[in-house]
Design an enzyme around this catalytic site. Sequence first.
Site, short mmCIF file in Angstrom:
data_model
loop_
_atom_site.label_atom_id
_atom_site.label_comp_id
_atom_site.label_asym_id
_atom_site.label_seq_id
_atom_site.Cartn_x
_atom_site.Cartn_y
_atom_site.Cartn_z
N LYS B 170 38.74 28.33 38.21
CA LYS B 170 39.20 29.17 39.33
C LYS B 170 39.16 30.65 38.92
O LYS B 170 38.77 31.52 39.72
CB LYS B 170 40.62 28.77 39.74
CG LYS B 170 41.18 29.54 40.94
CD LYS B 170 40.47 29.20 42.24
CE LYS B 170 40.95 30.06 43.42
NZ LYS B 170 42.22 29.62 44.01
N LYS B 238 46.42 38.76 42.68
CA LYS B 238 47.24 37.83 41.89
C LYS B 238 46.35 36.93 41.05
O LYS B 238 46.55 36.78 39.84
CB LYS B 238 48.12 36.99 42.83
CG LYS B 238 49.04 36.02 42.12
CD LYS B 238 49.02 34.66 42.80
CE LYS B 238 48.46 33.61 41.91
NZ LYS B 238 48.19 32.34 42.57
#
Lengths: 294, 294
Positions: B170, B238
């Site tokens: 990811k 984030k």
Amino acid sequence: MRIGFIGLGTMGAPMARRLLEAGHDLTVHNRTREREAPLTALGARGAATPRECARDRELVITMVSDTPDVQAVVLGEEGAALGMDAGSVLVDMSTISPATTRLIATALGEHGVAMLDAPVSGGSEGAERGTLSIMVGGDPEVLERVRPVLEVLGSTITRVGPSGAGQVTKAINQVIIAGTYAAVAEGLTLGLAAGIDIEAAHAAVSGGAAGSWCLTHRGPNMIVDHYPLGFRTRLHRKDLGIALDAARELGVSVPVAAYVEQLETSLIGRGLGDEDVSNIARIVREQAGLESEG
Amino acid sequence: MRIGFIGLGTMGAPMARRLLEAGHDLTVHNRTREREAPLTALGARGAATPRECARDRELVITMVSDTPDVQAVVLGEEGAALGMDAGSVLVDMSTISPATTRLIATALGEHGVAMLDAPVSGGSEGAERGTLSIMVGGDPEVLERVRPVLEVLGSTITRVGPSGAGQVTKAINQVIIAGTYAAVAEGLTLGLAAGIDIEAAHAAVSGGAAGSWCLTHRGPNMIVDHYPLGFRTRLHRKDLGIALDAARELGVSVPVAAYVEQLETSLIGRGLGDEDVSNIARIVREQAGLESEG
């Protein structure tokens, strides 16, 4: 059409051959004149100078290395401009400075010669097959006159604005490629350093929002740290230099492209400029302490 | 299967609903408990704490905001770990730190609970339709046990290595997206500043080596300087922060990703964090003196 073709390198030679095979009447010129032989063998006439190559031609195409080369073969002492008649057209398919393109177009305009800038992408394979993407700046009516000739060379012909706009579009192309390679190199290096199954990770991210031509077609080479051609790093740096100059003139800050130009400068200095441009991954890998062959 | 589902936000709520509709026995928990109501109306049982949600479940799925949230709902005072039986499985589908993931997996392992990290890409639309791409780290046999459940949620399920590898993948995804957006923003801004036909130029370069999901799907929004969602800048930052931390731990230098994180920090500080992440083009445009609405 009576066409003069100047510049018979990796790109120019197959392009000239396609024009001959399509039935056009071709004169050819190359600085290293031996390169004319394969084309004269197919029926082209060799010319000793750009000026002679351009004489009595309806269209002159230039496909040379860089901005000074186009200036020399068009406006130089024995340049094509001196041989061209009013009403004829010059199409420069080299990748050069947009600003210089506009200056050359203005100079030619004073002789009644129209100019299009028509740089290409698609590489030598595209030149062989006539599948180049051609980005055209200049007068739309002039483009319509020469379009049948360009259709022999490219499968996509897009007019992107007035004189110089084709070169700006090529600059956009090279700026985007530069940053996309950097992005892919950073992402894959992170995975390599982490020791995950990088082929599986590559497959997992390629289909989504991270997907790109660079990731799909060059990511696997970055993973194995091997950079077959492709497009040479030294040629990409030349194009990126043109793009950075254009950006500077326009006051556009492009820090990622400038960073990649620095990586390429290092690679060229180390004798790696003839590898594929995806070799910027070498440096990203090295900076992470991963071994590299270079 | 008896499943506990913790975290019913934009992603978690539609995922839980799909599991219910597929016939699974579901308990649900969300910190803001009102969010449980739409799911209890469909047959799920609400639970006051993660611990209660996890009790007597074969599988617990967590889908919360960030690393500390996963630590709290799994290992906290009323955490899921306290409710889980030996032999059960926890699948964390949040995007969090790979290093913390491994710590949580180790802690759960001491209770006989297996953990997979399984972050996703594909957005809320993918969550609604069950077309997420799921990147899985952990024991392959554990993945096989829960695969039928994951297949309700995603159309692509790729095991990328041991515990933490899903989160690394990811991170790779977000690093590549960051740099690709920067590349596209720089290229298009150059064209906008030059005043060429930018839509035509966009079309001309999208099909070749400069092509990417970002260029095709977000380039047109960058051209008109309008950034509808998409994926929020504050959420991408984030994720990128997690990726930069992981890169730092591994000694991997990712300057382009770090630069984009800084652009996003500026945008968030200016109240633009809820636009689509392609709004980094705002800053590239502004730095070129092109007007921006922001």
